[in-house]
Design an enzyme around this catalytic site. Structure first.
Site, PDB file in Angstrom:
ATOM      1  N   GLY A  99       3.460  14.543   3.026  1.00  0.00           N
ATOM      2  CA  GLY A  99       2.215  15.239   3.384  1.00  0.00           C
ATOM      3  C   GLY A  99       1.705  14.768   4.732  1.00  0.00           C
ATOM      4  O   GLY A  99       1.772  13.584   5.034  1.00  0.00           O
TER       5      GLY A  99
ATOM      6  N   ARG B  74       9.764  18.531   3.426  1.00  0.00           N
ATOM      7  CA  ARG B  74      10.251  17.787   2.261  1.00  0.00           C
ATOM      8  C   ARG B  74      11.728  18.105   2.083  1.00  0.00           C
ATOM      9  O   ARG B  74      12.166  19.233   2.292  1.00  0.00           O
ATOM     10  CB  ARG B  74       9.425  18.142   1.028  1.00  0.00           C
ATOM     11  CG  ARG B  74       8.002  17.580   1.159  1.00  0.00           C
ATOM     12  CD  ARG B  74       7.282  17.490  -0.170  1.00  0.00           C
ATOM     13  NE  ARG B  74       6.188  16.520  -0.113  1.00  0.00           N
ATOM     14  CZ  ARG B  74       4.916  16.835   0.139  1.00  0.00           C
ATOM     15  NH1 ARG B  74       4.573  18.071   0.384  1.00  0.00           N
ATOM     16  NH2 ARG B  74       3.985  15.883   0.155  1.00  0.00           N
TER      17      ARG B  74
ATOM     18  N   ASP C 295       4.526   7.105  -0.105  1.00  0.00           N
ATOM     19  CA  ASP C 295       5.529   6.344  -0.860  1.00  0.00           C
ATOM     20  C   ASP C 295       6.882   7.054  -0.956  1.00  0.00           C
ATOM     21  O   ASP C 295       7.920   6.402  -0.993  1.00  0.00           O
ATOM     22  CB  ASP C 295       4.998   5.898  -2.234  1.00  0.00           C
ATOM     23  CG  ASP C 295       4.408   7.032  -3.041  1.00  0.00           C
ATOM     24  OD1 ASP C 295       4.534   8.201  -2.604  1.00  0.00           O
ATOM     25  OD2 ASP C 295       3.844   6.758  -4.109  1.00  0.00           O
TER      26      ASP C 295
ATOM     27  N   THR D  22      -1.178   8.597   4.967  1.00  0.00           N
ATOM     28  CA  THR D  22      -1.489   9.531   3.878  1.00  0.00           C
ATOM     29  C   THR D  22      -2.989   9.492   3.642  1.00  0.00           C
ATOM     30  O   THR D  22      -3.597   8.426   3.739  1.00  0.00           O
ATOM     31  CB  THR D  22      -0.747   9.162   2.575  1.00  0.00           C
ATOM     32  OG1 THR D  22      -1.401   9.807   1.471  1.00  0.00           O
ATOM     33  CG2 THR D  22      -0.722   7.677   2.285  1.00  0.00           C
TER      34      THR D  22
ATOM     35  N   ASP E 169      -4.396   9.794   0.898  1.00  0.00           N
ATOM     36  CA  ASP E 169      -4.700   9.379  -0.478  1.00  0.00           C
ATOM     37  C   ASP E 169      -5.068   7.899  -0.628  1.00  0.00           C
ATOM     38  O   ASP E 169      -5.608   7.504  -1.654  1.00  0.00           O
ATOM     39  CB  ASP E 169      -3.501   9.674  -1.393  1.00  0.00           C
ATOM     40  CG  ASP E 169      -3.168  11.149  -1.437  1.00  0.00           C
ATOM     41  OD1 ASP E 169      -4.096  11.965  -1.282  1.00  0.00           O
ATOM     42  OD2 ASP E 169      -1.984  11.489  -1.609  1.00  0.00           O
TER      43      ASP E 169
ATOM     44  N   ASP F 216      -3.114   5.534  -1.289  1.00  0.00           N
ATOM     45  CA  ASP F 216      -2.467   5.129  -2.540  1.00  0.00           C
ATOM     46  C   ASP F 216      -1.321   4.143  -2.318  1.00  0.00           C
ATOM     47  O   ASP F 216      -0.465   3.994  -3.181  1.00  0.00           O
ATOM     48  CB  ASP F 216      -1.952   6.374  -3.290  1.00  0.00           C
ATOM     49  CG  ASP F 216      -0.959   7.190  -2.474  1.00  0.00           C
ATOM     50  OD1 ASP F 216      -0.819   6.928  -1.274  1.00  0.00           O
ATOM     51  OD2 ASP F 216      -0.330   8.099  -3.050  1.00  0.00           O
TER      52      ASP F 216
ATOM     53  N   ARG G 179      -3.982  12.420  -5.214  1.00  0.00           N
ATOM     54  CA  ARG G 179      -2.803  12.310  -6.097  1.00  0.00           C
ATOM     55  C   ARG G 179      -3.141  11.432  -7.295  1.00  0.00           C
ATOM     56  O   ARG G 179      -3.938  11.837  -8.128  1.00  0.00           O
ATOM     57  CB  ARG G 179      -1.579  11.795  -5.334  1.00  0.00           C
ATOM     58  CG  ARG G 179      -0.768  12.926  -4.755  1.00  0.00           C
ATOM     59  CD  ARG G 179       0.589  12.492  -4.284  1.00  0.00           C
ATOM     60  NE  ARG G 179       0.512  11.530  -3.190  1.00  0.00           N
ATOM     61  CZ  ARG G 179       1.547  11.220  -2.429  1.00  0.00           C
ATOM     62  NH1 ARG G 179       2.724  11.748  -2.647  1.00  0.00           N
ATOM     63  NH2 ARG G 179       1.417  10.337  -1.455  1.00  0.00           N
TER      64      ARG G 179
END
Ligand code: ADP
Length: 317
Positions: A10, A71, A102, A124, A126, A128, A170
């Site tokens: 992303g 992707r 990740d 990212t 996120d 995360d 996410r």
């Protein structure tokens, strides 16, 4: 050194600022940098172009990524990764800096195992990735989410409404937690808090009975169907209730100063590490200090719930 550079997974605001930092730091050291378009897909297809400082002028404040991202699920196959290694060999590129989340890190570690010197840079929205306190893009996404929630609050208040706002993340609740605190949300629901629907409905009913003109609920994606939840809130509490999914607007926009600064620091640090011969690591910041963590370890680390911030929520929301 001949360094390849790609953005994958992303997109995140600040990727361009990171690309600029890597290219400038490498050229400063006398190294050559190759921009690889469209992530691992472009690498396999040989979309590889030498970058000069000119390629990265006027991109510092732009969202998205000038390299494009894509992707390539087939990158999990060794035969496909071998094509990538062949492309790198063809251009005499021995090192690769991979910007992403990740999934991107998983690709990078596999290439590292195949003899390519790789460094992962956390990009990212996120937040995360547990090997860094903050990822590049999070600050901008937070700012976008806050802007949207403030606007929804204005209309919620005018119409005496409950607003349920779904933010991205996410499987990480940070965007909901931080934006909920910054915007004074009455309720913040993340995978860390879980969704106790009965409690939420009863609390909102009490809030309405106490005469509050509006209520803001910020919820992480993947928790529930927010439109259905809005119907249930309306039926049970008497509040008119609307759900808004912020969605991809959170991915765009000009990066905040915090993201630009992080991009500059981590981009340069990635080049420094390659120069020192360090590979197979992910860069990040912990307590505002630069850190590097073996990618395998970074991928295995769990995001700890932010106890201090949840305590803030409990005491002031
Ligand atoms: P992000 O980097 O934002 O987490 P993705 O999870 O979509 O994004 O991963 C980006 C790309 O990384 C994938 O399209 C794929 O090419 C590669 N990738 C993801 N997981 C693996 C894996 N286990 N092994 C090799 N490559 C992977």
């Amino acid at each position: 050194m001949r360094i390849g550079l790609l953005t994958s997974g992303g997109d995140a605001p600040g990727m361009n600022a990171t690309i600029r930092a890597v290219v400038r730091a490498a050229i400063h050291n006398g190294d050559t940098v190759f921009g690889i378009y469209d992530g691992y897909r472009g690498l396999v297809e040989g979309k590889i172009v030498e970058f000069t400082r000119k390629n990265v002028s006027e991109i510092l404040n732009k969202g998205g990524t000038i390299l494009g991202t894509a992707r390539l699920p087939e990158f999990t196959y060794e035969a496909v990764r071998r094509l990538a290694v062949e492309q790198l060999k063809k251009h005499d590129i021995e090192s690769l800096i991979c910007l992403g989340g990740d999934g991107t890190y998983s690709g990078a570690i596999r290439l590292h195992e195949m003899g390519i010197k790789t460094i992962g840079v956390p990009c990212t929205i996120d937040n995360d990735i547990a090997s860094t306190d903050f990822t590049i893009g999070f600050s901008t996404a937070l700012s976008t989410a806050c802007d949207a929630i403030d606007k929804l609050r204005d209309t919620s208040s005018s119409h005496q409404r409950c607003s349920i706002i779904e933010v991205m993340g996410r499987h990480c609740g940070d965007l909901a937690l931080y934006s909920g605190i910054c915007c004074g949300a009455e309720y913040i629901i993340t995978n860390e808090t879980g969704l106790d629907k009965n409690k939420l409905l009863n609390d909102l009913k009490q809030t309405r009975l106490a005469g509050r003109r509006h209520a803001i609920v910020v919820i992480s994606e993947n928790m529930t169907d927010v439109h259905q939840l809005a119907k249930e809130v309306e039926a049970f509490t008497g509040y008119e209730c609307r759900a808004t999914i912020l969605g991809y607007v959170q991915r765009g926009g000009t990066p905040t100063p915090e993201d630009r600064l992080l991009a500059a620091r981590l981009g340069k640090y990635a080049v420094d590490l390659l120069k020192e011969g360090v590979t197979g690591v992910a860069v990040g910041v912990k307590d505002n200090k630069l850190v590097s963590t073996p990618i395998e370890q970074a991928l295995a680390m769990q995001n700890e719930p932010n106890v201090e911030l949840f305590d803030v929520v409990n005491k002031i929301s």
